[in-house]
Write a protein that holds these residues in place. Sequence first.
Motif, PDB file in Angstrom:
ATOM      1  N   LEU A   1       0.835  -1.192   0.000  1.00  0.00           N
ATOM      2  CA  LEU A   1       0.000   0.000   0.000  1.00  0.00           C
ATOM      3  C   LEU A   1       0.874   1.247   0.000  1.00  0.00           C
ATOM      4  CD1 LEU A   1      -3.001   0.983   0.359  1.00  0.00           C
ATOM      5  CD2 LEU A   1      -2.461   1.192   2.787  1.00  0.00           C
ATOM      6  N   ASP A   2       0.515   2.212  -0.840  1.00  0.00           N
ATOM      7  CA  ASP A   2       1.189   3.511  -0.866  1.00  0.00           C
ATOM      8  C   ASP A   2       0.440   4.440   0.081  1.00  0.00           C
ATOM      9  OD1 ASP A   2       2.361   5.906  -1.333  1.00  0.00           O
ATOM     10  OD2 ASP A   2       2.117   5.889  -3.498  1.00  0.00           O
ATOM     11  N   ALA A   3       1.033   4.675   1.243  1.00  0.00           N
ATOM     12  CA  ALA A   3       0.339   5.415   2.295  1.00  0.00           C
ATOM     13  C   ALA A   3       0.003   6.849   1.883  1.00  0.00           C
ATOM     14  CB  ALA A   3       1.198   5.424   3.566  1.00  0.00           C
ATOM     15  N   GLN A   4       0.794   7.463   0.983  1.00  0.00           N
ATOM     16  CA  GLN A   4       0.546   8.851   0.583  1.00  0.00           C
ATOM     17  C   GLN A   4      -0.819   9.027  -0.062  1.00  0.00           C
ATOM     18  OE1 GLN A   4       3.812  11.372  -0.966  1.00  0.00           O
ATOM     19  NE2 GLN A   4       4.780   9.403  -1.377  1.00  0.00           N
ATOM     20  N   TYR A   5      -1.247   7.996  -0.800  1.00  0.00           N
ATOM     21  CA  TYR A   5      -2.500   8.111  -1.543  1.00  0.00           C
ATOM     22  C   TYR A   5      -3.639   7.368  -0.867  1.00  0.00           C
ATOM     23  CZ  TYR A   5       0.249  10.051  -5.330  1.00  0.00           C
ATOM     24  OH  TYR A   5       1.062  10.852  -6.087  1.00  0.00           O
ATOM     25  N   ALA A   6      -3.385   6.754   0.296  1.00  0.00           N
ATOM     26  CA  ALA A   6      -4.396   5.927   0.966  1.00  0.00           C
ATOM     27  C   ALA A   6      -5.108   6.748   2.029  1.00  0.00           C
ATOM     28  CB  ALA A   6      -3.737   4.700   1.585  1.00  0.00           C
ATOM     29  N   ALA A   7      -5.829   7.766   1.587  1.00  0.00           N
ATOM     30  CA  ALA A   7      -6.471   8.677   2.530  1.00  0.00           C
ATOM     31  C   ALA A   7      -7.584   8.006   3.326  1.00  0.00           C
ATOM     32  CB  ALA A   7      -7.044   9.888   1.768  1.00  0.00           C
ATOM     33  N   ASN A   8      -8.162   6.931   2.808  1.00  0.00           N
ATOM     34  CA  ASN A   8      -9.297   6.298   3.469  1.00  0.00           C
ATOM     35  C   ASN A   8      -8.916   5.033   4.224  1.00  0.00           C
ATOM     36  OD1 ASN A   8      -8.639   4.958   1.183  1.00  0.00           O
ATOM     37  ND2 ASN A   8     -10.724   4.495   0.551  1.00  0.00           N
ATOM     38  N   VAL A   9      -7.628   4.841   4.478  1.00  0.00           N
ATOM     39  CA  VAL A   9      -7.175   3.690   5.256  1.00  0.00           C
ATOM     40  C   VAL A   9      -6.626   4.215   6.575  1.00  0.00           C
ATOM     41  CG1 VAL A   9      -5.567   1.756   5.360  1.00  0.00           C
ATOM     42  CG2 VAL A   9      -6.656   2.348   3.189  1.00  0.00           C
ATOM     43  N   ASN A  10      -7.218   3.758   7.689  1.00  0.00           N
ATOM     44  CA  ASN A  10      -6.865   4.314   8.989  1.00  0.00           C
ATOM     45  C   ASN A  10      -5.447   3.968   9.436  1.00  0.00           C
ATOM     46  OD1 ASN A  10      -9.404   5.322   9.045  1.00  0.00           O
ATOM     47  ND2 ASN A  10     -10.227   3.880  10.543  1.00  0.00           N
ATOM     48  N   THR A  11      -4.979   2.769   9.157  1.00  0.00           N
ATOM     49  CA  THR A  11      -3.661   2.334   9.628  1.00  0.00           C
ATOM     50  C   THR A  11      -2.857   1.795   8.452  1.00  0.00           C
ATOM     51  OG1 THR A  11      -4.633   0.199  10.198  1.00  0.00           O
ATOM     52  CG2 THR A  11      -4.420   1.815  11.973  1.00  0.00           C
ATOM     53  N   PRO A  12      -2.397   2.681   7.562  1.00  0.00           N
ATOM     54  CA  PRO A  12      -1.714   2.213   6.352  1.00  0.00           C
ATOM     55  C   PRO A  12      -0.393   1.516   6.632  1.00  0.00           C
ATOM     56  CG  PRO A  12      -1.535   4.597   6.554  1.00  0.00           C
ATOM     57  CD  PRO A  12      -2.504   4.151   7.590  1.00  0.00           C
ATOM     58  N   GLU A  13       0.209   1.737   7.815  1.00  0.00           N
ATOM     59  CA  GLU A  13       1.508   1.131   8.089  1.00  0.00           C
ATOM     60  C   GLU A  13       1.379  -0.326   8.543  1.00  0.00           C
ATOM     61  OE1 GLU A  13      -0.168   2.500  11.875  1.00  0.00           O
ATOM     62  OE2 GLU A  13       0.093   3.440   9.917  1.00  0.00           O
ATOM     63  N   ARG A  14       0.188  -0.751   8.932  1.00  0.00           N
ATOM     64  CA  ARG A  14       0.020  -2.127   9.406  1.00  0.00           C
ATOM     65  C   ARG A  14       0.230  -3.102   8.253  1.00  0.00           C
ATOM     66  NH1 ARG A  14      -5.559  -3.177  11.827  1.00  0.00           N
ATOM     67  NH2 ARG A  14      -4.722  -1.792  13.410  1.00  0.00           N
ATOM     68  N   HIS A  15       0.964  -4.170   8.558  1.00  0.00           N
ATOM     69  CA  HIS A  15       1.247  -5.147   7.508  1.00  0.00           C
ATOM     70  C   HIS A  15       1.361  -6.525   8.121  1.00  0.00           C
ATOM     71  CE1 HIS A  15       3.802  -7.061   4.262  1.00  0.00           C
ATOM     72  NE2 HIS A  15       2.768  -6.591   3.604  1.00  0.00           N
ATOM     73  N   VAL A  16       0.616  -7.482   7.592  1.00  0.00           N
ATOM     74  CA  VAL A  16       0.627  -8.853   8.102  1.00  0.00           C
ATOM     75  C   VAL A  16       1.020  -9.789   6.980  1.00  0.00           C
ATOM     76  CG1 VAL A  16      -0.720 -10.697   9.161  1.00  0.00           C
ATOM     77  CG2 VAL A  16      -1.177  -8.315   9.790  1.00  0.00           C
ATOM     78  N   ARG A  17       1.962 -10.672   7.269  1.00  0.00           N
ATOM     79  CA  ARG A  17       2.415 -11.670   6.292  1.00  0.00           C
ATOM     80  C   ARG A  17       1.723 -12.995   6.609  1.00  0.00           C
ATOM     81  NH1 ARG A  17       7.870 -12.690   3.833  1.00  0.00           N
ATOM     82  NH2 ARG A  17       8.376 -10.669   4.676  1.00  0.00           N
ATOM     83  N   THR A  18       1.103 -13.600   5.606  1.00  0.00           N
ATOM     84  CA  THR A  18       0.495 -14.921   5.764  1.00  0.00           C
ATOM     85  C   THR A  18       1.104 -15.869   4.746  1.00  0.00           C
ATOM     86  OG1 THR A  18      -1.618 -14.050   6.587  1.00  0.00           O
ATOM     87  CG2 THR A  18      -1.633 -16.270   5.675  1.00  0.00           C
ATOM     88  N   ARG A  19       1.581 -17.018   5.231  1.00  0.00           N
ATOM     89  CA  ARG A  19       2.110 -18.064   4.344  1.00  0.00           C
ATOM     90  C   ARG A  19       1.379 -19.362   4.661  1.00  0.00           C
ATOM     91  NH1 ARG A  19       3.500 -14.170   2.424  1.00  0.00           N
ATOM     92  NH2 ARG A  19       5.552 -13.468   1.713  1.00  0.00           N
ATOM     93  N   LEU A  20       0.727 -19.920   3.649  1.00  0.00           N
ATOM     94  CA  LEU A  20      -0.050 -21.145   3.812  1.00  0.00           C
ATOM     95  C   LEU A  20       0.601 -22.258   3.000  1.00  0.00           C
ATOM     96  CD1 LEU A  20      -3.597 -19.567   3.338  1.00  0.00           C
ATOM     97  CD2 LEU A  20      -2.382 -19.968   5.490  1.00  0.00           C
ATOM     98  N   TYR A  21       0.859 -23.381   3.647  1.00  0.00           N
ATOM     99  CA  TYR A  21       1.510 -24.522   2.995  1.00  0.00           C
ATOM    100  C   TYR A  21       0.578 -25.727   3.068  1.00  0.00           C
ATOM    101  CZ  TYR A  21       5.561 -21.500   3.531  1.00  0.00           C
ATOM    102  OH  TYR A  21       6.431 -20.422   3.474  1.00  0.00           O
ATOM    103  N   PHE A  22       0.088 -26.153   1.919  1.00  0.00           N
ATOM    104  CA  PHE A  22      -0.824 -27.297   1.865  1.00  0.00           C
ATOM    105  C   PHE A  22      -0.049 -28.534   1.441  1.00  0.00           C
ATOM    106  CE2 PHE A  22      -3.618 -23.749   1.925  1.00  0.00           C
ATOM    107  CZ  PHE A  22      -4.755 -24.209   2.580  1.00  0.00           C
ATOM    108  N   THR A  23      -0.226 -29.593   2.204  1.00  0.00           N
ATOM    109  CA  THR A  23       0.603 -30.764   1.998  1.00  0.00           C
ATOM    110  C   THR A  23      -0.155 -32.025   2.389  1.00  0.00           C
ATOM    111  OG1 THR A  23       2.775 -31.689   2.510  1.00  0.00           O
ATOM    112  CG2 THR A  23       1.666 -30.514   4.286  1.00  0.00           C
ATOM    113  N   SER A  24       0.571 -33.111   2.571  1.00  0.00           N
ATOM    114  CA  SER A  24      -0.038 -34.405   2.879  1.00  0.00           C
ATOM    115  C   SER A  24       0.242 -34.793   4.329  1.00  0.00           C
ATOM    116  CB  SER A  24       0.493 -35.476   1.926  1.00  0.00           C
ATOM    117  OG  SER A  24       1.905 -35.524   1.997  1.00  0.00           O
ATOM    118  N   GLU A  25      -0.292 -35.964   4.718  1.00  0.00           N
ATOM    119  CA  GLU A  25      -0.179 -36.438   6.096  1.00  0.00           C
ATOM    120  C   GLU A  25       1.270 -36.570   6.538  1.00  0.00           C
ATOM    121  OE1 GLU A  25      -2.046 -40.124   8.722  1.00  0.00           O
ATOM    122  OE2 GLU A  25      -1.657 -40.401   6.582  1.00  0.00           O
TER     123      GLU A  25
END
Length: 1049
Positions: free
Chosen positions: A857-881
Amino acid sequence: MKVERSDVVKKIKIGVCVMEKKVFSAPMEQILERLQAFGEFEIIYFGDKVILEEPIERWPICDCLISFYSTGYPLEKAEAYAALRKPFLVNKLELQYLLHDRRKVYECLEMHGIPVPRYAFVNREVPYQELDYFVEEDDFVEVHGNRFWKPFVEKPIDGDDHSIMIYYPSSAGGGMKELFRKVGNRSSEFHPEVRKVRREGSYIYEEFKPTGGTDVKVYTVGPEYAHAEARKSPVVDGVVMRNPDGKEVRYPVLLTPTEKQMARGVYNAFRQAVCGFDLLRSDGHSYVCDVNGWSFVKNSHKYYDDAACVLRKMFLDEKAPHLSSVIPPTLPWKLNESVQPSEGLTRQGSGIIGTFGQSEELRCVIAIIRHGDRTPKQKVKLKVTEEKLLNLMLKYNGGRPRSETKLKSAIQLQDLLDATRMLVPRTRQGRESDSETEDLEHAEKLRQVKAVLEEGGHFSGIYRKVQLKPLKWVKVARSNGEGEEERPVEALMVLKYGGVLTHAGRKQAEELGRYFRYNMYPGEGTGLLRLHSTFRHDLKIYSSDEGRVQMSAAAFAKGLLDLEGQLTPILVSLVSKDSSMLDGLENASTEMEEAKARLNKIITSCAKTVQNDDSSECPWMVDGTGLPSNASELLPKLMQLTKKVTEQVRLLAKDEDEELTDVIPPYDQAKALGKTNIDVDRIAAGLPCGSEGFLLMYARWKKLERDLYNERRLLFDVTQIPDVYDSCKYDLLHNAHLKLEGLDELFKVAQILADGVIPNEYGINPNQKLKIGSKIARRLLGKILIDLRNTREEAISVTDLKSNQDRLSSSKKAEKEDTEYKSKLYIKNDDMRRNSTASDVSMDQDDDDDKETQYRLDAQYAANVNTPERHVRTRLYFTSESHIHSLVNVLRYCDLDESLQGEDSLLCHNTLERLYKTKELDYMSYIVLRMFENTEVALEDPKRFRIEMTFSRGADLSPLENNDSEAASLHQEHILPIMGPERLQEVGSYLTLEKMEKMIRPFAMPAEDFPPPSIPVGFSGYFAKSALLERLRPLFTMWAAVVMPQGLL
């Protein structure tokens, strides 16, 4: 420098020669009003009547001309006017013709060195013209020898025709997705039955580039300014996200230095100062896939300001260079500008923006997830001597008599089916003598092969594959009479099928994705959708190569992100395959064979060698823990009950009414890919659930009976116990309506044995479990550590940068900052440009994320986002038993390693006891690691980053369970509920990232052993990971002093 006043000089006349519909669009009005507010320009609107009816000699005279094509616009007439009056053209007119022909657009882009996807043209002079250079097969097209494997994109050459098709491979279920101009809330439709390309016109075929389900639109204003916005790609589910005003939801994102150079290249190629183009980010590279001509950003006041300032400078430089183009300290329209309302999404979960807490914020979610409910995996082996099958083997192995052949494609499997149909006897003959037993068994296996290949009416290729391995050869004379050659006379045919994700598996995965959306992101609630849509959620999904695992990942993504429609487009758009990390047991095959041999000896021994003393302090440390002490006594009972069930299925297969197929249409596996409910018609007709007929069901049970006990050698094979249990559980859940007597009793016996056998296949004792687990999950463990480390370094970098920003902002007066910002808007110093991009770089673009595309997200242009600095990384690994068991074993036994002697276990005693009592890691079982950052402690404090570990047993509920009311209702839909997550740590305990890394590192693949990363051009070297922090800190200080806007190139 003082700006010249407009009342002293003659105003510059700006002619707006475009169709009225475009003139009165909101962005055009906003920008023209700002230009007029400077007081230096007179805006002259031509109007439709003048443009369409008046001769050019009577058109208004102007100094600068805004003119661009839209439907009904007389471009040639505008060209003649420009030639007559010679105004300054914002967008060159003659080059606008190129934009109507996609072939010319691509050729022009390539001529200017701008990357485009690999493509080829198919030009037809008349509809349906046959072309000798164009070849179409089931999974690819070939143009002039240039092959495009599905998925590929098909675009009309007419730039105004927006009917674009994406064709999907049979391995993902096949079908086609049609993209089109937005209609209501739809931008695409999936057609699972369409598999052939169009032939009624001329088309461009291009390589499909996976972008993580995101499209980027770039808007240029002159050669020095570019603004980028991202939106949900229409290839995912075709649902347009809209705000309360009905506008499509888009969010500004940062451009890389390379992408900014591409934007300048687009301007140079087409000479369109105001221009939009589409950007694809894939595998660490960026590509331009379309150029739109005149385009403005919608609903961005910051962009309107910038665009007006850039156009003002452009006009003044061209027509009044003696006037200063320095932007005044206070923009003339600022006092009257309305404040934009906060934007909410209209879909489920819209508008809820949570917080992660005052001091601790979620930074990372890593989940390792087993696939959903599947059909039993099957294998048929038979020796073949039939010439048709041997010739087929030679056809597909290049005529090499000693080489094996693998058949997976639709054409190959169709050839095999045609040959098999001719070889299968039309009727089943009764057994007349012992000498015919082998022939009858061979015929039955051929009939089984035919039944498997005929499933679904067509080949989706995702769950059937055949190997043909030559066994015997003879010398025969060559056909030309010159010498001899070898010919195979016998081959081993191995058909693998089954293991397909069921409707229940799809529903389980989708429901688990929905559960994650609501429960894994504290403080966000349903606002995860907003976190994701505003590009503050960095999501990557990985899958093994198995079809059931891929489809589980796609169904999970559908639930997590609240997507709609079929799974095939979601799979292709959002899921990345990584078989080396999530597939295979080869690295631990020797150790696992040793464990199975020991297991077999323990169970089949008459002596009760297993000592499971549950009263001991650590029963999980005993060899063969979990095995029932009476295992050898249970085996004969298991065999007896298996025979009983097999005989009942044999009678059903014998009496199967083949005419039922006229009433009940064949089960279509491809169409079933998106289904989450049972096939009611098949159940009502008394047929097995899903695609399996009675013949294949009997073959499944007969093989279990045969493999479980060798009657000639009087030996049990305990490795078949998990397969017996698997089949029991499947039929109790999906085929309970067949009322197989003794199946429930067989299930109870098989479950007791399987609960002991399955965990011990991954090691008889803790040290062996640790060794096998680390070998199987080594690469996955390495990637998990990389994910955690990257998240930590990104968080530290953001904290440092923000700290510098706060320090700088407090030392400057607001008015001085505004003046500096405006006065340096157009400085073109290359060093300053490079400094300005330092803050643009995603902290994720590091060595170890290996081609992971980033959207920030480019915080300069994100006038309607309250917390532009927040960032969450999600990594999902689908595998077998196997990978779930391996990961759990490493987590609970890692402290046994010699290098970690004296270290406390990662897991507490209560957790180890709970894992010991967990008998099965069933479908959709998972392990979740969440990393939190405590922003109130020092960066160097080990407690800055905390790891929380949870796990779920998955759908670990017996299909015989009747006490659970929820389970009882789900049974009617053939679905078992997924158990909720359990803690792997004591409540209140604190596992630091430092401790986690120390305990896991000995078993993980080192980061340096991962494949070399793909670093986008422009980042190589300068933004190398190893020195990222050290370089960003001084760069940020220099950047902040200049405070250049993100849009400036």
